[in-house]
Design an enzyme around this catalytic site. Sequence first.
Site, PDB file in Angstrom:
ATOM      1  N   SER A 228       0.640   1.052  -3.226  1.00  0.00           N
ATOM      2  CA  SER A 228       1.847   0.516  -3.851  1.00  0.00           C
ATOM      3  C   SER A 228       1.629   0.375  -5.363  1.00  0.00           C
ATOM      4  O   SER A 228       1.278   1.342  -6.021  1.00  0.00           O
ATOM      5  CB  SER A 228       2.224  -0.800  -3.171  1.00  0.00           C
ATOM      6  OG  SER A 228       3.533  -1.184  -3.499  1.00  0.00           O
ATOM      7  N   ASP A 454       9.460   5.350   3.280  1.00  0.00           N
ATOM      8  CA  ASP A 454       8.996   4.165   2.546  1.00  0.00           C
ATOM      9  C   ASP A 454      10.160   3.520   1.787  1.00  0.00           C
ATOM     10  O   ASP A 454      10.802   4.162   0.963  1.00  0.00           O
ATOM     11  CB  ASP A 454       7.900   4.569   1.564  1.00  0.00           C
ATOM     12  CG  ASP A 454       7.092   3.388   1.053  1.00  0.00           C
ATOM     13  OD1 ASP A 454       7.711   2.372   0.686  1.00  0.00           O
ATOM     14  OD2 ASP A 454       5.860   3.491   1.016  1.00  0.00           O
ATOM     15  N   HIS A 484       6.051   0.899   4.676  1.00  0.00           N
ATOM     16  CA  HIS A 484       5.472   0.961   3.336  1.00  0.00           C
ATOM     17  C   HIS A 484       4.022   1.381   3.438  1.00  0.00           C
ATOM     18  O   HIS A 484       3.174   0.648   3.940  1.00  0.00           O
ATOM     19  CB  HIS A 484       5.596  -0.416   2.685  1.00  0.00           C
ATOM     20  CG  HIS A 484       5.222  -0.453   1.241  1.00  0.00           C
ATOM     21  ND1 HIS A 484       5.562   0.536   0.351  1.00  0.00           N
ATOM     22  CD2 HIS A 484       4.544  -1.383   0.520  1.00  0.00           C
ATOM     23  CE1 HIS A 484       5.123   0.219  -0.853  1.00  0.00           C
ATOM     24  NE2 HIS A 484       4.487  -0.933  -0.773  1.00  0.00           N
TER      25      HIS A 484
END
Length: 515
Positions: A228, A454, A484
């Site tokens: 991320s 995602d 995610h």
Amino acid sequence: MPTLLGLRAAALTVTAVLVSTVLAGCGDDDTQDEDLTRQELSWEDCPTPSDAQGGGAAPSPLPDGGEWQCATMKAPLDWDDPKGDTIGLELIRARSSGDGGARIGSLIFNFGGPGGSGVTSLPSFAEDYETLRTRYDLVSFDPRGVGRSAPVICQNDQQLDAYFQQDATPDDAAERTELLENTKGFNDDCEQNSEKILPHVRTTDAARDLDLMRQVLGDGKLHYFGISYGTELGGVYAHLFPERVGRAVFDAVVDPTQNAEQGSLGQTKGFQLALDNFAEDCLSKAEECPIGDSAQDVKDRIAGLLKDLDRTPIPGVFPRELTQTAATSGILQALYSQEFWEYLTQGLQEAYGGDGSILMLLSDSMNGRKENGEYSNIAAANAAINCADDKPRYDTAFVERKLPEFQAASSLFGDYMAWGMITCTDWAVPGAADHPVVSAPDSAPILVVGNTGDPATPYEGARKMVEALGNGVGIELTYRGQGHGAYDSKNKCVQDAVNGYLLDGKVPRTGTVCT
């Protein structure tokens, strides 16, 4: 918006409920003139997490019975003044489980946020990385401003309860004024309580910390696993120190070409896609979907719930009520991971009956709130890092002009995401740039993993990262999945590709697709 790092801990918290300070600051140091690259870390048993890290128990032993070790690394408060004040950066490691001859070095993780404690996140995910531990010491850290690393502190627990309950989607001038005043109050409190650290929490600062960490750990190259926001940090590191990149993986990739507005709009579209997939999944079950007769009916009923909550909140987690804002953030949290969809279904079902407790628990996990009412500093650190990084400052007029575009992207989440762009208005520190610079044409190959489903870091960001890194550097891998990130989905194709690169240096063919 916080990403990934809270999911495992939140899942444990929510499951348990359904089924049944500043400790390192900045200041003068009498050894500040020493070469910090030569410092020796004092590894000891890890203490219980601090309030800013999220509290809880000390990490459990590793699967082979080994203990987690923690240490504090000194780093300059201001990298432009490396001989000045220092701060302590908290590290955690699990020693390699393999024999000494097989050990490659340390593999450093950043799990995202920005603002999440790597010291508490790594043990939560460690089981997934046991294969990687055969050749690496697994290492993570609290980035500057986070957890035990000179944490940014803004408001107390009672103030944060009110802040996260406020109406974040104003419908009239009075509500807009109140939202702006509350945002300014939060930002002013950040400046008052954390003025010294605020100018020094940019991603470029954290990247320089990574390079110092590499040297202190004794590695000639940085071996890195960024997830991320951790992909943005990794990209910035590669730009600053391309010749020092070892084996690196970026998973759940931030689009480095977007400014804050474009990133918010991309997330709006991503969460709408995740909601569409959630609704279709509910209808595809063998048993009847309990929250709608069709995918559109599922979404229409959610929209109706949020509209009703805007007028009349329902009981949440006593004594708090579930507001429209809390329900929206709870839904967003659940859409981060397919593992949470069952909780979202149950939470919506109960909310339709007047019980908002599950949606509020999900909202609490998004905001870093424990059951005892104490907050980690994830929200404060997230604001501080984003506002120090992002140059644009958006006012009410700008948001109002952009609302139709955000609403077209998602009638459910558009207003919420658009108004979130005022977070950095009146922030004490100017933003550094419109978007991060990640060009690293001289870097070793970096494996870039994108997930087509995602919500928080939409799939297109992986291709943009590959292009921005430079020809031959970014190796693109696609996972056709939900949630995610990709590696922690336990998809064998993804894990084989990542493990093969990190453990054996086998670079996958760019464009590989895993299903």
